[in-house]
Scaffold this motif. Structure first.
Motif, short mmCIF file in Angstrom:
data_model
loop_
_atom_site.label_atom_id
_atom_site.label_comp_id
_atom_site.label_asym_id
_atom_site.label_seq_id
_atom_site.Cartn_x
_atom_site.Cartn_y
_atom_site.Cartn_z
N ASP A 91 9.23 -0.67 10.68
CA ASP A 91 8.93 -1.67 9.61
C ASP A 91 8.20 -1.42 8.45
OD1 ASP A 91 9.87 -3.20 11.75
OD2 ASP A 91 8.14 -4.21 12.51
N HIS A 92 7.21 -0.29 8.49
CA HIS A 92 6.39 0.16 7.26
C HIS A 92 7.36 0.77 6.47
CE1 HIS A 92 3.30 1.55 4.77
NE2 HIS A 92 3.56 2.85 5.16
N ALA A 95 9.56 -1.70 4.70
CA ALA A 95 8.89 -2.54 3.56
C ALA A 95 8.32 -1.45 2.38
CB ALA A 95 7.28 -2.81 4.20
N LEU A 96 8.25 -0.22 2.59
CA LEU A 96 8.18 0.62 1.44
C LEU A 96 9.48 0.88 0.68
CD1 LEU A 96 6.37 3.55 3.17
CD2 LEU A 96 5.47 2.20 1.41
#
Length: 206
Positions: A91-92, A95-96
């Protein structure tokens, strides 16, 4: 110092074939010759400058073959990187990637071509980072400067952001089959734009 000279080349303030003479650059920038010498050495290592038999280097004049050789290498590296990144991102990472694309989109909307080009290059290098493969990341570090140069040749930023939107959707959906088709086609557009820009520059100088 290295960043300043690199940006001069990327932005066309020091043109292909221009001499990079330590003494002159040091006087121009008001610094000693040592940091200039180290900066020129770094640019030679990055492939943006070429040493001459004399005591100076020159800004590299890329050829059509240079562009095509880089494109062949880049297609192999980046297609694999995007496939791995799609399979492995969390998920990170998602998002990036969304944030980078959003930054590119805002730059395009505001007419900031240089900002859009920089965000576009980061969009591609981020995929390598999210691949989870250390060898790919090491290889990418060796060509990131040439990647920035290549993006600097592509001014059709609206088309570029449209392509990236489709690639982002496939990445987020983990659609590796789509990425295996999308990435080579997208990179070919960048190669063709660089070739057109180089031919036009050659015709003007000739």
């Amino acid at each position: 110092m290295t960043n300043a000279l690199r940006d001069d080349i990327m932005l066309g303030r020091r043109l292909p074939g221009a001499r990079l003479i330590e003494r002159d650059i040091a006087a121009e920038l008001g610094v000693s010759r040592l940091p200039v010498r180290e900066a020129i050495k770094a640019l030679v290592g990055e492939g943006l400058a070429v040493k001459t038999p004399r005591t100076w280097a020159v800004v590299r004049e890329f050829t059509i073959k240079d562009i095509r050789d880089f494109a062949e290498f880049r297609e192999a590296i980046e297609t694999l990187a995007w496939v791995l990144a799609a399979q492995r991102h969390d998920d990170h990472g998602a998002a990036l990637m969304r944030a980078t694309f959003a930054r590119e989109s805002r730059a395009v909307e505001s007419g900031d071509i240089a900002g859009a080009q920089a965000a576009s290059a980061q969009f591609h290098t981020m995929a390598v980072g999210l691949s989870g493969n250390d060898v790919l990341q090491e290889l990418a570090e060796s060509y990131v400067t040439r990647l920035r140069w290549l993006f600097g040749q592509f001014e059709e930023v609206v088309r570029m952001v449209d392509d990236h939107r489709v690639i982002l959707d496939a990445f987020l959906a983990r659609d590796v089959d789509a990425l295996r088709e999308l990435i080579p086609g997208h990179l070919a557009e960048g190669r063709d734009a660089a070739e057109r820009r180089l031919r036009a520059r050659t015709e003007r100088s000739g």
